[in-house]
Design an enzyme around this catalytic site. Structure first.
Site, PDB file in Angstrom:
ATOM      1  N   ASP A  53     101.707  80.828  33.818  1.00 42.64           N
ATOM      2  CA  ASP A  53     102.289  79.658  32.821  1.00 42.64           C
ATOM      3  C   ASP A  53     102.093  78.379  33.148  1.00 42.64           C
ATOM      4  O   ASP A  53     101.190  78.392  34.106  1.00 42.64           O
ATOM      5  CB  ASP A  53     103.924  80.068  34.238  1.00 42.64           C
ATOM      6  CG  ASP A  53     105.068  80.112  34.207  1.00 42.64           C
ATOM      7  OD1 ASP A  53     105.181  80.958  33.854  1.00 42.64           O
ATOM      8  OD2 ASP A  53     106.576  80.203  34.772  1.00 42.64           O
ATOM      9  N   HIS A  80     100.014  80.802  37.250  1.00 45.55           N
ATOM     10  CA  HIS A  80      99.763  79.926  37.004  1.00 45.55           C
ATOM     11  C   HIS A  80      98.515  80.195  37.085  1.00 45.55           C
ATOM     12  O   HIS A  80      97.601  79.630  37.788  1.00 45.55           O
ATOM     13  CB  HIS A  80     100.255  79.122  37.609  1.00 45.55           C
ATOM     14  CG  HIS A  80     101.743  78.973  38.125  1.00 45.55           C
ATOM     15  ND1 HIS A  80     101.831  79.793  38.909  1.00 45.55           N
ATOM     16  CD2 HIS A  80     102.683  78.119  37.357  1.00 45.55           C
ATOM     17  CE1 HIS A  80     103.130  78.948  39.098  1.00 45.55           C
ATOM     18  NE2 HIS A  80     103.488  78.896  38.088  1.00 45.55           N
TER      19      HIS A  80
END
Length: 235
Positions: A46, A191
């Site tokens: 992400d 992430h």
């Protein structure tokens, strides 16, 4: 809301699935993966692309693994179109994480639509492809968000594994958290914007493969089902 295994089972039971008996999702490099048979887990990242993305892509290429990238628009897609093109060119999946990470359940529907459609337009302009998957910031969704997503042709993807890598730069801890939580048909959330995450990826991939997992994109995990706009997918 539906689980990947349930989506696959429903698709297999349909007339088309019963007729041809096929439906594995194609990985980068032309490799077919059938998660009805293989022990699959989807790897997702992400909030990029970022300054760490090229290094991550080098690792994934070396490990012959493919991931789904839920990308932010502002300060990411807009500033790093070369990384977006590379993600696509190397067989990874392009996906939407909104333009500016606004919580979609806390804004008006028209604004939520703009948050998502701006990413759709930006990715299409860079790659010629339009994402079919989105991840709502903080995983927060409701009926209105689902309606907006459906209108834009976007399925919603949540997760079952989180390293909470936004809390720590300890790569060993990130790896430990992922490996402790991962099960078949899981969706791993990481992430690539945080400094501790990318260094953890080689060890995570090595151990998952040792445990018999096949690393796939979200669409491969769902195949032969096709992601349905508006639907929420979560293991």
């Amino acid at each position: 809301m539906t689980a990947p295994a349930d989506a696959r089972a429903d698709a297999t039971g349909s007339a088309a699935g019963a007729k041809n008996g096929k439906g594995g999702g194609q990985a980068g490099g032309g490799q077919d993966v059938d998660c009805r048979k293989a022990k699959c887990v989807a790897l997702t990242f992400d909030a990029g692309p970022s300054e760490n993305t090229d290094r991550l892509l080098d690792i994934l290429k070396k490990q012959k693994a493919h991931a789904t990238f839920f990308m932010l628009g502002k300060n990411h897609i807009a500033k790093r179109p070369a990384e977006v093109r590379r993600i696509d060119a190397e067989g990874h999946e392009l996906a939407n994480h909104t333009w500016s990470h606004q919580i979609l359940t806390e804004i008006q529907p028209a604004e939520a639509k703009r948050e998502l459609s701006r990413v759709q337009d930006a990715v299409r302009k860079i790659t010629g492809k339009t994402p079919t998957l989105m991840r709502p910031p903080q995983g927060r969704t409701d009926e209105t968000v689902s309606e907006v997503s459906k209108e834009l042709g976007l399925a919603q993807v949540l997760w079952s594994v989180t390293a909470k890598d936004y809390e720590t730069n300890d790569s060993a801890l990130i790896s430990k958290r992922v490996l402790e939580q991962t099960e078949r048909d899981g969706i791993i959330l990481l992430h690539d914007i945080y400094p501790g995450t990318v260094p953890a990826v080689p060890g995570i991939l090595k151990e998952l493969k040792k445990r018999g997992y096949t690393i796939v994109t979200v669409s491969q995990l769902l195949s032969p089902a096709k992601p349905q706009p508006g639907m929420v997918y979560r293991p």
